[in-house]
Design an enzyme around this catalytic site. Structure first.
Site, PDB file in Angstrom:
ATOM      1  N   VAL A 102       0.874  -1.317  -0.041  1.00 35.90           N
ATOM      2  CA  VAL A 102       0.170   0.195  -0.060  1.00 35.90           C
ATOM      3  C   VAL A 102       1.001   1.327  -0.183  1.00 35.90           C
ATOM      4  O   VAL A 102       0.784   2.358  -0.829  1.00 35.90           O
ATOM      5  CB  VAL A 102      -1.034  -0.010   1.251  1.00 35.90           C
ATOM      6  N   TYR A 135      -5.890   0.079  -8.910  1.00 35.32           N
ATOM      7  CA  TYR A 135      -5.067   0.029  -7.584  1.00 35.32           C
ATOM      8  C   TYR A 135      -5.154  -1.550  -6.742  1.00 35.32           C
ATOM      9  O   TYR A 135      -4.223  -1.772  -6.445  1.00 35.32           O
ATOM     10  CB  TYR A 135      -5.991   1.060  -6.502  1.00 35.32           C
ATOM     11  N   GLN A 191       2.545   1.739  -3.481  1.00 35.13           N
ATOM     12  CA  GLN A 191       1.349   2.139  -4.330  1.00 35.13           C
ATOM     13  C   GLN A 191       0.996   3.716  -4.157  1.00 35.13           C
ATOM     14  O   GLN A 191       0.810   4.580  -4.937  1.00 35.13           O
ATOM     15  CB  GLN A 191       0.294   1.306  -4.528  1.00 35.13           C
ATOM     16  N   GLU A 192       0.670   4.001  -2.737  1.00 36.56           N
ATOM     17  CA  GLU A 192       0.357   5.262  -2.513  1.00 36.56           C
ATOM     18  C   GLU A 192       1.373   6.405  -2.639  1.00 36.56           C
ATOM     19  O   GLU A 192       1.016   7.712  -3.161  1.00 36.56           O
ATOM     20  CB  GLU A 192      -0.016   5.084  -1.272  1.00 36.56           C
ATOM     21  N   SER A 193       2.731   6.216  -2.297  1.00 42.29           N
ATOM     22  CA  SER A 193       3.508   7.166  -2.146  1.00 42.29           C
ATOM     23  C   SER A 193       5.017   6.794  -2.821  1.00 42.29           C
ATOM     24  O   SER A 193       5.991   7.751  -2.733  1.00 42.29           O
ATOM     25  CB  SER A 193       3.785   7.743  -0.728  1.00 42.29           C
TER      26      SER A 193
END
Length: 239
Positions: A126, A226, A129-131
């Site tokens: 996560v 996502y 993928q997010e940052s």
């Protein structure tokens, strides 16, 4: 401006390693003439790719993206020789670097994962993928930090500084864990809710991963991609 300064060092390293391998084949190959031709072809490819990558770097595109666009994933997968070798050499590099970057946050990820009873590989996936492990990241929507928390979500989990890795990972992992529990261990649904919001998922009546599979097309395209990407990244971190 020196154009070589725009080339990603990782790309440079991989290209130089491949050039070395090509030269070594000259010494070990049975057909010296053929090997020499292959070496010359590779040198030409090396110069072309590096030159164009440097030029693209000046215009703002990263040399990593340039290399991918110049050679093309489909082409690299289907053509033998230097192109295929470059594809095989460069693809694992990204995974290796991601794991390497993740290690700087290993202790806080492990602590939060243990605290909230969730797989650390999922948390890492996560975060990537997010940052992409950038603790200063801010999205266009205002999500902040490693796990891209909105201010309301972060404050609800006790965050006072969203750019503090420990606070951000603790809150993000707590939130993710609560979603996994809410949906009875169905991680796919939890990830969809993390991205699109639990309200949107609930309104569609999605409660299980089978529901998600049946109704995935009703969620935003970003959320559809996502879920798949996070699961792929989780698998890489689990290796």
């Amino acid at each position: 401006m020196n154009s070589t300064n725009s080339i990603d060092p990782r790309v440079m390293k991989e290209l130089l390693q491949l050039q070395m391998l090509s030269k070594m084949s000259l010494l070990s190959g049975d057909n010296a003439a053929s090997s020499k031709d292959d070496s010359n072809d590779f040198s030409a490819l090396l110069e072309t790719v590096m030159g164009q990558a440097a030029g693209a770097g000046i215009s703002g595109q990263s040399s990593t993206d340039t290399l991918s666009s110049l050679l093309g994933n489909n082409t690299m997968n289907s053509v033998p020789g230097p192109l295929a070798a470059l594809n095989k050499a460069y693809s694992p590099l990204h995974s290796t670097n991601s794991k390497s970057i993740a290690t700087q946050y290993e202790s806080i990820i492990q602590e939060a994962s243990s605290k909230y009873g969730i797989d650390p590989s999922l948390v890492k996936a996560v975060i990537q993928q997010e940052s992409d492990f950038n603790h200063k990241a801010v999205s266009s929507a205002g999500a902040k930090g490693l796990m891209q928390l909105m201010d309301g979500t972060g404050s609800g989990f006790g965050v006072t500084n969203p750019f503090d890795p420990k606070q951000n990972v603790d809150a993000g992992t707590h939130f993710l864990s609560s979603l996994v529990k809410k949906y009875n261990g169905n991680e796919g649904v939890a990830l969809a809710a993390y991205n699109a919001g639990p309200g949107r998922v609930d309104r569609l009546g999605i409660k299980t991963d089978q529901d998600l599979s049946n109704k995935l097309h009703l969620l935003p395209e970003e959320t559809q991609a996502y879920v798949s990407k996070v699961f792929n990244r989780k698998q890489n971190f689990s290796l």
